[in-house]
Design an enzyme around this catalytic site. Sequence first.
Site, PDB file in Angstrom:
ATOM      1  N   SER A  26       0.708  -1.133  -0.012  1.00 28.85           N
ATOM      2  CA  SER A  26      -0.093  -0.066  -0.102  1.00 28.85           C
ATOM      3  C   SER A  26       0.821   1.214  -0.015  1.00 28.85           C
ATOM      4  CB  SER A  26      -0.943  -0.031   1.284  1.00 28.85           C
ATOM      5  OG  SER A  26      -1.572  -1.065   1.551  1.00 28.85           O
TER       6      SER A  26
HETATM    7  N1  SAH Z   1      -0.488  -4.910   4.019  1.00 33.25           N
HETATM    8  C1  SAH Z   1      -0.040  -5.326   2.800  1.00 33.25           C
HETATM    9  C2  SAH Z   1      -0.876  -5.137   1.667  1.00 33.25           C
HETATM   10  C3  SAH Z   1      -0.816  -6.055   0.711  1.00 33.25           C
HETATM   11  S1  SAH Z   1      -2.321  -5.903  -0.311  1.00 33.25           S
HETATM   12  C4  SAH Z   1       1.223  -4.574   2.763  1.00 33.25           C
HETATM   13  O1  SAH Z   1       1.721  -3.760   3.424  1.00 33.25           O
HETATM   14  O2  SAH Z   1       2.177  -4.942   1.916  1.00 33.25           O
HETATM   15  C5  SAH Z   1      -3.520  -7.116   0.516  1.00 33.25           C
HETATM   16  C6  SAH Z   1      -3.021  -8.533   0.891  1.00 33.25           C
HETATM   17  O3  SAH Z   1      -3.950  -9.153   1.216  1.00 33.25           O
HETATM   18  C7  SAH Z   1      -2.546  -9.481  -0.320  1.00 33.25           C
HETATM   19  O4  SAH Z   1      -1.442  -9.758  -0.095  1.00 33.25           O
HETATM   20  C8  SAH Z   1      -3.415 -10.468  -0.659  1.00 33.25           C
HETATM   21  O5  SAH Z   1      -3.138 -11.603  -1.154  1.00 33.25           O
HETATM   22  C9  SAH Z   1      -4.096 -10.294   0.641  1.00 33.25           C
HETATM   23  N2  SAH Z   1      -5.520 -10.878   0.897  1.00 33.25           N
HETATM   24  C10 SAH Z   1      -6.608 -10.900   0.217  1.00 33.25           C
HETATM   25  N3  SAH Z   1      -7.681 -11.549   0.432  1.00 33.25           N
HETATM   26  C11 SAH Z   1      -7.113 -12.050   1.603  1.00 33.25           C
HETATM   27  C12 SAH Z   1      -7.771 -13.021   2.568  1.00 33.25           C
HETATM   28  N4  SAH Z   1      -9.237 -13.554   2.436  1.00 33.25           N
HETATM   29  N5  SAH Z   1      -7.021 -13.744   3.661  1.00 33.25           N
HETATM   30  C13 SAH Z   1      -5.722 -13.110   3.709  1.00 33.25           C
HETATM   31  N6  SAH Z   1      -5.175 -12.456   2.851  1.00 33.25           N
HETATM   32  C14 SAH Z   1      -5.900 -12.126   1.952  1.00 33.25           C
END
Ligand code: SAH
Length: 213
Positions: free
Chosen positions: A60
């Site tokens: 993000s």
């Molecule tokens: N907090 C992260 C943001 C990553 S984007 C950072 O700082 O890099 C969001 C993430 O949520 C992705 O890695 C995606 O795989 C994950 N995601 C999406 N649906 C999910 C679910 N149902 N359970 C766990 N993770 C999930």
Amino acid sequence: MTSQRTRQRLVDRLIEQGVTNPQVLDVMGDTPRHIFLDEALSHRAYEDTSLPIGYGQTLSQPYIVARMTEILLGAGGKLERVLEVGTGSGYQTSVLAQLVSHVYSVERIKPLQDKARDRLRKIGLRNVELRHADGGYGWPERGPFDGILSTAAPREVPSELLAQLAPNGVLVIPVGAATQELRMIIRDGESDKFITQVLEPVKFVPLLSGVTR
Ligand code: SAH
């Protein structure tokens, strides 16, 4: 790239964008964002933008990491146990882990979780526990949580996440599909009443169901 000056510029930008919590600004000024990216992209780590981390996912934008953390901290309750849904790169996880007692973070894509684990170890954070699972169901064995932060957007708020909020606990979550809004939802004392505040338009990757190896 990794210099204190570069990170200070990031902090200055966050302040311009309206982030005010001094603890959040300090931690973001101290946390090396570049180690959460693959080498080819690490030179862009301090730009104010979201960046790809593989598997169609993104780290993000710094503003949104700061903003969500600030909202969680500002809700006013104690924050001993915090659940993050969507570990991704582990950057938001590491910011949280420097501000609350225990972070539990769930990721559905195994290789992303493995990389995040290495990175968190590298910077020496020991108050984080990771799980490979569908975070839409929360992490009932580790709840209830004083705070829950989702970094992926469901179409509707999963009832399991609400159920795992401790008394006065706070959930910060993007909701929607083509258009999304950031919501702050607080459990009213020990009741099963929840108070929702709609905060600002956002753009997150979708919360998907199931896991991938
Ligand atoms: N907090 C992260 C943001 C990553 S984007 C950072 O700082 O890099 C969001 C993430 O949520 C992705 O890695 C995606 O795989 C994950 N995601 C999406 N649906 C999910 C679910 N149902 N359970 C766990 N993770 C999930």
